[in-house]
Motif scaffolding. Structure first.
Motif, PDB file in Angstrom:
ATOM      1  N   ARG A  25       0.791  -1.489  -0.021  1.00  0.00           N
ATOM      2  CA  ARG A  25       0.140   0.047   0.040  1.00  0.00           C
ATOM      3  C   ARG A  25       0.788   1.253  -0.015  1.00  0.00           C
ATOM      4  NH1 ARG A  25      -2.557   2.374   4.787  1.00  0.00           N
ATOM      5  NH2 ARG A  25      -1.048   2.960   6.321  1.00  0.00           N
ATOM      6  N   ASN A  26       0.361   2.244  -0.569  1.00  0.00           N
ATOM      7  CA  ASN A  26       0.887   3.488  -0.428  1.00  0.00           C
ATOM      8  C   ASN A  26       0.977   4.205   1.000  1.00  0.00           C
ATOM      9  OD1 ASN A  26       2.371   5.855  -1.186  1.00  0.00           O
ATOM     10  ND2 ASN A  26       0.798   6.562  -2.802  1.00  0.00           N
ATOM     11  N   PHE A  27       1.978   4.286   1.428  1.00  0.00           N
ATOM     12  CA  PHE A  27       2.132   4.860   2.997  1.00  0.00           C
ATOM     13  C   PHE A  27       2.183   6.420   2.763  1.00  0.00           C
ATOM     14  CE2 PHE A  27       3.729   0.753   3.867  1.00  0.00           C
ATOM     15  CZ  PHE A  27       2.822   0.537   4.733  1.00  0.00           C
ATOM     16  N   LEU A  28       2.778   6.897   1.716  1.00  0.00           N
ATOM     17  CA  LEU A  28       2.914   8.471   1.671  1.00  0.00           C
ATOM     18  C   LEU A  28       2.029   8.881   0.725  1.00  0.00           C
ATOM     19  CD1 LEU A  28       6.762   8.502   1.857  1.00  0.00           C
ATOM     20  CD2 LEU A  28       5.343   8.883   3.850  1.00  0.00           C
ATOM     21  N   SER A  29       1.490  10.120   0.979  1.00  0.00           N
ATOM     22  CA  SER A  29       0.613  10.898  -0.288  1.00  0.00           C
ATOM     23  C   SER A  29       0.880  12.325   0.300  1.00  0.00           C
ATOM     24  CB  SER A  29      -0.677  10.327  -0.402  1.00  0.00           C
ATOM     25  OG  SER A  29      -1.491  10.640   1.028  1.00  0.00           O
ATOM     26  N   THR A  30       0.602  13.206  -0.717  1.00  0.00           N
ATOM     27  CA  THR A  30       0.739  14.588  -0.547  1.00  0.00           C
ATOM     28  C   THR A  30      -0.670  14.979   0.241  1.00  0.00           C
ATOM     29  OG1 THR A  30       1.866  14.647  -2.486  1.00  0.00           O
ATOM     30  CG2 THR A  30       0.849  16.913  -1.792  1.00  0.00           C
ATOM     31  N   PRO A  31      -0.619  15.680   1.245  1.00  0.00           N
ATOM     32  CA  PRO A  31      -1.868  16.332   2.072  1.00  0.00           C
ATOM     33  C   PRO A  31      -2.797  16.994   1.091  1.00  0.00           C
ATOM     34  CG  PRO A  31       0.028  16.642   3.178  1.00  0.00           C
ATOM     35  CD  PRO A  31       0.529  16.133   1.886  1.00  0.00           C
ATOM     36  N   PHE A  67      -4.611  19.739   1.834  1.00  0.00           N
ATOM     37  CA  PHE A  67      -4.431  21.069   1.740  1.00  0.00           C
ATOM     38  C   PHE A  67      -3.489  21.738   1.024  1.00  0.00           C
ATOM     39  CE2 PHE A  67      -1.461  19.994   4.943  1.00  0.00           C
ATOM     40  CZ  PHE A  67      -0.374  20.960   5.011  1.00  0.00           C
ATOM     41  N   LEU A  68      -2.282  21.068   0.586  1.00  0.00           N
ATOM     42  CA  LEU A  68      -1.433  21.427  -0.062  1.00  0.00           C
ATOM     43  C   LEU A  68      -1.833  21.498  -1.771  1.00  0.00           C
ATOM     44  CD1 LEU A  68       1.789  19.686   0.940  1.00  0.00           C
ATOM     45  CD2 LEU A  68       1.414  22.359   1.152  1.00  0.00           C
ATOM     46  N   TYR A  69      -2.759  20.639  -2.071  1.00  0.00           N
ATOM     47  CA  TYR A  69      -3.465  20.711  -3.398  1.00  0.00           C
ATOM     48  C   TYR A  69      -4.259  21.658  -3.564  1.00  0.00           C
ATOM     49  CZ  TYR A  69      -1.587  16.011  -4.958  1.00  0.00           C
ATOM     50  OH  TYR A  69      -0.894  15.151  -5.277  1.00  0.00           O
ATOM     51  N   ARG A  70      -4.862  22.164  -2.331  1.00  0.00           N
ATOM     52  CA  ARG A  70      -5.954  23.287  -2.545  1.00  0.00           C
ATOM     53  C   ARG A  70      -5.025  24.679  -2.540  1.00  0.00           C
ATOM     54  NH1 ARG A  70      -8.432  20.035   1.473  1.00  0.00           N
ATOM     55  NH2 ARG A  70      -7.553  21.223   2.975  1.00  0.00           N
ATOM     56  N   TRP A  71      -3.907  24.743  -1.756  1.00  0.00           N
ATOM     57  CA  TRP A  71      -3.121  25.878  -1.646  1.00  0.00           C
ATOM     58  C   TRP A  71      -2.248  26.116  -2.886  1.00  0.00           C
ATOM     59  CZ3 TRP A  71      -0.715  25.692   3.901  1.00  0.00           C
ATOM     60  CH2 TRP A  71      -1.825  26.026   4.818  1.00  0.00           C
ATOM     61  N   LEU A  72      -1.594  24.777  -3.475  1.00  0.00           N
ATOM     62  CA  LEU A  72      -0.969  25.029  -4.656  1.00  0.00           C
ATOM     63  C   LEU A  72      -1.296  23.929  -5.598  1.00  0.00           C
ATOM     64  CD1 LEU A  72       2.192  24.560  -2.564  1.00  0.00           C
ATOM     65  CD2 LEU A  72       1.468  26.595  -3.340  1.00  0.00           C
ATOM     66  N   PRO A  73      -2.288  24.491  -6.338  1.00  0.00           N
ATOM     67  CA  PRO A  73      -2.652  23.646  -7.661  1.00  0.00           C
ATOM     68  C   PRO A  73      -1.529  22.890  -8.374  1.00  0.00           C
ATOM     69  CG  PRO A  73      -3.600  25.690  -7.877  1.00  0.00           C
ATOM     70  CD  PRO A  73      -2.984  25.756  -6.716  1.00  0.00           C
ATOM     71  N   SER A  74      -1.936  21.632  -9.056  1.00  0.00           N
ATOM     72  CA  SER A  74      -1.199  20.893  -9.749  1.00  0.00           C
ATOM     73  C   SER A  74      -0.950  21.703 -11.078  1.00  0.00           C
ATOM     74  CB  SER A  74      -1.839  19.554 -10.300  1.00  0.00           C
ATOM     75  OG  SER A  74      -1.795  18.884  -8.868  1.00  0.00           O
ATOM     76  N   ARG A  75      -1.824  22.267 -11.737  1.00  0.00           N
ATOM     77  CA  ARG A  75      -1.651  23.237 -13.329  1.00  0.00           C
ATOM     78  C   ARG A  75      -1.324  24.580 -12.626  1.00  0.00           C
ATOM     79  NH1 ARG A  75      -6.350  26.057 -14.233  1.00  0.00           N
ATOM     80  NH2 ARG A  75      -7.831  25.769 -12.821  1.00  0.00           N
ATOM     81  N   ARG A  76      -0.510  24.960 -13.729  1.00  0.00           N
ATOM     82  CA  ARG A  76      -0.049  26.333 -13.656  1.00  0.00           C
ATOM     83  C   ARG A  76      -0.616  27.222 -14.684  1.00  0.00           C
ATOM     84  NH1 ARG A  76       6.436  25.479 -14.678  1.00  0.00           N
ATOM     85  NH2 ARG A  76       6.731  23.859 -13.129  1.00  0.00           N
ATOM     86  N   GLY A  77      -1.354  28.074 -13.999  1.00  0.00           N
ATOM     87  CA  GLY A  77      -2.115  29.177 -14.996  1.00  0.00           C
ATOM     88  C   GLY A  77      -2.950  28.678 -15.991  1.00  0.00           C
ATOM     89  N   GLY A  78      -2.695  29.330 -17.091  1.00  0.00           N
ATOM     90  CA  GLY A  78      -3.392  28.532 -18.346  1.00  0.00           C
ATOM     91  C   GLY A  78      -2.535  27.930 -19.281  1.00  0.00           C
ATOM     92  N   VAL A  79      -1.201  27.777 -18.742  1.00  0.00           N
ATOM     93  CA  VAL A  79      -0.329  27.224 -19.611  1.00  0.00           C
ATOM     94  C   VAL A  79      -0.418  25.371 -19.766  1.00  0.00           C
ATOM     95  CG1 VAL A  79       2.190  26.596 -20.322  1.00  0.00           C
ATOM     96  CG2 VAL A  79       1.344  28.920 -19.348  1.00  0.00           C
ATOM     97  N   SER A  80      -0.495  24.841 -20.794  1.00  0.00           N
ATOM     98  CA  SER A  80      -0.998  23.482 -20.857  1.00  0.00           C
ATOM     99  C   SER A  80      -0.030  22.644 -21.612  1.00  0.00           C
ATOM    100  CB  SER A  80      -2.352  23.292 -21.521  1.00  0.00           C
ATOM    101  OG  SER A  80      -2.396  23.622 -22.682  1.00  0.00           O
ATOM    102  N   GLY A  81       1.108  23.415 -22.304  1.00  0.00           N
ATOM    103  CA  GLY A  81       2.059  22.637 -23.000  1.00  0.00           C
ATOM    104  C   GLY A  81       2.573  23.495 -24.142  1.00  0.00           C
ATOM    105  N   PHE A  82       3.767  23.072 -24.828  1.00  0.00           N
ATOM    106  CA  PHE A  82       4.319  23.893 -25.714  1.00  0.00           C
ATOM    107  C   PHE A  82       3.468  24.086 -26.900  1.00  0.00           C
ATOM    108  CE2 PHE A  82       7.130  24.395 -29.250  1.00  0.00           C
ATOM    109  CZ  PHE A  82       7.821  25.334 -29.003  1.00  0.00           C
ATOM    110  N   GLY A  83       3.281  25.197 -27.367  1.00  0.00           N
ATOM    111  CA  GLY A  83       2.409  25.228 -28.478  1.00  0.00           C
ATOM    112  C   GLY A  83       1.100  25.163 -28.543  1.00  0.00           C
TER     113      GLY A  83
END
Length: 151
Positions: free
Chosen positions: A97-103, A105-121
């Motif tokens: 089993r996975n013992f470690l996972s990101t809390p 509240f960190l996903y709420r404060w620091l979302p996984s995506r950046r602004g509107g950038v979704s990739g090159f081009g």
């Protein structure tokens, strides 16, 4: 000359050898016994001196040489190896089993995506949806084009 020899023998052993090396090594290079390039860079050892898997232990050795805390380095290596094992090896390779996972509240404060950038081009998702709704597909019709010199 006896005074200089007595002084040299009176300094501590490590300091004595360090001092002797700081005098002898540039002198050997200046006399042309070895190439001065080898005095500041040994290319084979620098480019090929150890493999990446040994890097934490090489850093530990360097830290020991310069007088740093080896205990802190050992604890850092232990924590790094423990994290890698619990995060990747145990769940993926051994089916545990996975013992470690990101809390969350960190996903709420620091979302996984950046602004509107979704990739090159690639335009942001909001602009892609607008282009799809207009039926244009977001592409411009540039025409057939001409080769240079064909006029």
């Amino acid at each position: 000359m006896s005074d200089l020899g007595d002084w040299f023998r009176s300094i501590p052993a490590i300091t004595r050898y360090w001092f002797a090396a700081t005098v002898a090594v540039p002198l050997v290079g200046k006399l042309g016994l070895i190439s001065p390039a080898y005095l500041f860079l040994w290319p084979e050892a620098f480019l090929y001196r150890f493999q990446a898997c040994y890097l934490p232990w090489v850093i530990l050795g360097f830290n020991y040489i310069i007088g740093g805390s080896v205990i802190n380095e050992l604890i850092g290596n232990l924590v790094g190896h423990l994290y890698f094992f619990l995060m990747f090896r145990y769940p993926m390779d051994l089916g545990g089993r996975n013992f470690l996972s990101t809390p969350q509240f960190l996903y709420r404060w620091l979302p996984s995506r950046r602004g509107g950038v979704s990739g090159f081009g690639v335009p942001p998702a909001s602009l892609r949806r607008a282009a799809d709704q207009n039926g244009g597909g977001g592409r411009h019709n540039w025409g057939q084009g001409f080769r240079l010199g064909d006029q």
